[in-house]
Design an enzyme around this catalytic site. Structure first.
Site, PDB file in Angstrom:
ATOM      1  N   TYR A  47       0.858  -1.188   0.000  1.00 22.33           N
ATOM      2  CA  TYR A  47       0.000   0.000   0.000  1.00 22.33           C
ATOM      3  C   TYR A  47       0.893   1.237   0.000  1.00 22.33           C
ATOM      4  O   TYR A  47       1.939   1.243  -0.643  1.00 22.33           O
ATOM      5  CB  TYR A  47      -0.978  -0.068   1.185  1.00 22.33           C
ATOM      6  CG  TYR A  47      -2.177   0.818   0.985  1.00 22.33           C
ATOM      7  CD1 TYR A  47      -2.967   0.711  -0.160  1.00 22.33           C
ATOM      8  CD2 TYR A  47      -2.520   1.767   1.932  1.00 22.33           C
ATOM      9  CE1 TYR A  47      -4.057   1.529  -0.360  1.00 22.33           C
ATOM     10  CE2 TYR A  47      -3.620   2.599   1.745  1.00 22.33           C
ATOM     11  CZ  TYR A  47      -4.375   2.478   0.591  1.00 22.33           C
ATOM     12  OH  TYR A  47      -5.452   3.297   0.390  1.00 22.33           O
ATOM     13  N   LYS A 102     -20.581 -20.387  -9.794  1.00 26.15           N
ATOM     14  CA  LYS A 102     -19.871 -20.309 -11.073  1.00 26.15           C
ATOM     15  C   LYS A 102     -18.481 -19.732 -10.877  1.00 26.15           C
ATOM     16  O   LYS A 102     -17.488 -20.216 -11.461  1.00 26.15           O
ATOM     17  CB  LYS A 102     -20.679 -19.441 -12.050  1.00 26.15           C
ATOM     18  CG  LYS A 102     -20.289 -19.586 -13.514  1.00 26.15           C
ATOM     19  CD  LYS A 102     -20.577 -20.991 -14.004  1.00 26.15           C
ATOM     20  CE  LYS A 102     -20.312 -21.155 -15.480  1.00 26.15           C
ATOM     21  NZ  LYS A 102     -21.463 -20.816 -16.307  1.00 26.15           N
ATOM     22  N   GLU A 144     -24.485 -15.067 -17.796  1.00 28.57           N
ATOM     23  CA  GLU A 144     -25.049 -16.274 -17.191  1.00 28.57           C
ATOM     24  C   GLU A 144     -26.533 -16.076 -16.880  1.00 28.57           C
ATOM     25  O   GLU A 144     -26.942 -15.040 -16.328  1.00 28.57           O
ATOM     26  CB  GLU A 144     -24.297 -16.585 -15.886  1.00 28.57           C
ATOM     27  CG  GLU A 144     -24.616 -17.922 -15.290  1.00 28.57           C
ATOM     28  CD  GLU A 144     -23.879 -19.061 -15.981  1.00 28.57           C
ATOM     29  OE1 GLU A 144     -24.260 -20.222 -15.763  1.00 28.57           O
ATOM     30  OE2 GLU A 144     -22.918 -18.781 -16.733  1.00 28.57           O
ATOM     31  N   ASP A 170     -24.450 -20.153 -21.141  1.00 25.66           N
ATOM     32  CA  ASP A 170     -25.637 -20.975 -21.371  1.00 25.66           C
ATOM     33  C   ASP A 170     -25.784 -21.308 -22.854  1.00 25.66           C
ATOM     34  O   ASP A 170     -26.335 -22.355 -23.208  1.00 25.66           O
ATOM     35  CB  ASP A 170     -26.895 -20.250 -20.884  1.00 25.66           C
ATOM     36  CG  ASP A 170     -26.830 -19.934 -19.407  1.00 25.66           C
ATOM     37  OD1 ASP A 170     -26.479 -20.824 -18.635  1.00 25.66           O
ATOM     38  OD2 ASP A 170     -27.113 -18.789 -19.027  1.00 25.66           O
ATOM     39  N   GLY A 204     -34.123 -21.718 -27.919  1.00 23.55           N
ATOM     40  CA  GLY A 204     -33.702 -20.615 -27.069  1.00 23.55           C
ATOM     41  C   GLY A 204     -32.196 -20.455 -27.117  1.00 23.55           C
ATOM     42  O   GLY A 204     -31.543 -20.788 -28.116  1.00 23.55           O
TER      43      GLY A 204
END
Length: 396
Positions: A47, A102, A144, A170, A204
């Site tokens: 940092y 996922k 998704e 999908d 689809g």
């Protein structure tokens, strides 16, 4: 307390509701540091003041963000919760456990960091605007559980709007594994892949992508079925909406001009691929050619149970883990994204998807049989093989 029993190849898994909810309490993801933070020196490097030097360097040379931040190795799993598993439109909050899962799969199978990003909008323009604004924070987008037909427009426009890999899993993850499984099923039944007559039930997201990838590898006789029957270029509803995805697919599929319903579509067919909620009548199986191939992929209830399909088909696959030949997206997406990111690809192309399918199919060749046409999702060889194949396809 409800109890669910899932049969596997060796033992039965008994899952209790208490066990499932306990595993999800607090979520399934966490963030961990890759650098030590044990003393002042560690803090000064990770940092302030040390981090300022890296920020200045990236400001001067934005390409350094690829190597000195996690962004280019980070996949965002994006959903609006409109088509979640078999649950339908349950909204973003209810979809979050699925998206967390996922992301966990990305890490376990592809060694990629991933975060879920569920959006409280179903407006395509708003989703695109959100991701464009967030682009400096990630390296790839996994879409998704977004409902059709919106998912087609969303993916197409995001690919153009973002300079990074975008894929609706999908659609394309399913299509890749179907192609891998079909490649080996054709070998088991001693057929040429290009000569198969294929019927895809469901027009689809998954069905369209499956038809696309089968056409891309040279399978010419592909028929799509939807709730109204065979997708035919002369069907009134498609003629009335010529710009729709189905109407465009009607121009590229069904070369024999078949009309009617499932019975007409399946007469003389070699392959049935089910990616819809409809059921496959046993009488329709009798209309298919000898040594037929049946992929009944709807979850949790296949279009036809394997014990029924096996009366007529030589090779049967489902999307479930308790039957042989599980066609599961996890065979594809971790390696596809890892390969694309390793090769610094701008897009995930059809050639990359086909390369992934071939890599998956090749892993099962040595022990190929009617009950083993794709490797297990838990096979540790899969993601590295797909990664290498996809990266090579980018280079080629």
């Amino acid at each position: 307390m409800s109890i669910e029993t899932i049969a596997t190849d060796n033992d039965a898994l008994v899952l209790s509701e208490e066990e499932i909810f306990a595993a999800h309490e607090g979520g399934k993801l966490t963030i961990s540091s890759t650098v030590p933070l044990n003393n002042k020196r560690d803090l000064s490097i990770a940092y302030t003041p040390g981090v300022a030097q890296v920020s200045r360097a990236i400001h001067a040379n934005p390409e350094l963000a690829r190597t000195h931040t996690w962004a280019e190795r980070l996949v965002v799993v994006v959903s609006d919760g409109t088509a979640v598993l078999g649950l339908g439109n349950i909204g973003p909050s209810a979809s979050l456990p699925v998206m967390e899962g996922k992301s966990a799969l990305f890490k376990s199978f592809g060694d990629l960091d991933s975060i879920p990003l569920v959006l409280n909008t179903t407006n395509v323009d708003e989703i695109i605007e959100t991701l464009v604004r967030l682009r400096p924070s990630f390296g790839a987008v996994n879409l998704e559980d977004i409902s059709a037909p919106r998912c087609f427009e969303l993916e197409e426009r995001l690919i153009e709007a973002l300079d990074c890999p975008v894929m609706h899993d999908d659609q394309h993850g399913t299509a890749v594994v179907v192609l891998a499984a079909l490649t080996n099923a054709a070998k088991v039944t001693e057929r040429e892949l290009s000569g198969l007559k294929v019927v895809v039930s469901g027009a689809g997201a998954a069905g369209i992508a499956i038809a696309e990838i089968l056409l891309a590898v040279g399978i010419e006789d592909v028929i799509l079925l939807d709730s109204k029957g065979v997708v035919n270029a002369d069907r009134a509803d498609l003629v009335a909406d010529p710009g729709s995805v189905k109407a465009r697919m009607a121009q590229r599929t069904n070369p024999r001009g078949v009309t009617g319903g499932p019975g007409e579509g399946l007469t003389g067919a070699d392959v049935f691929v089910g990616v819809s909620s409809s059921k496959l009548d046993e009488e329709h199986l009798k209309l298919m050619n000898d040594q037929s191939i049946v992929f009944a992929l709807s979850n949790p209830d296949p279009e036809v149970l394997p014990e029924v399909a096996q009366k007529y088909a030589a090779v049967v696959a489902t999307g479930r883990s308790d039957f042989p030949n599980q066609i599961n997206n996890v065979l594809a997406f971790p390696g596809i994204f890892r390969g694309a990111l390793d090769a610094k690809a701008r897009r995930i192309t059809p050639a990359m998807k086909i390369a992934a399918a071939r890599a998956i199919a090749e892993l099962a060749e040595e022990d190929l049989s009617a009950d083993y046409i794709v490797p297990s999702p838990l096979d540790a060889r899969v993601a590295p093989a797909v990664t290498a194949a996809v990266a090579a396809a980018v280079t080629e």
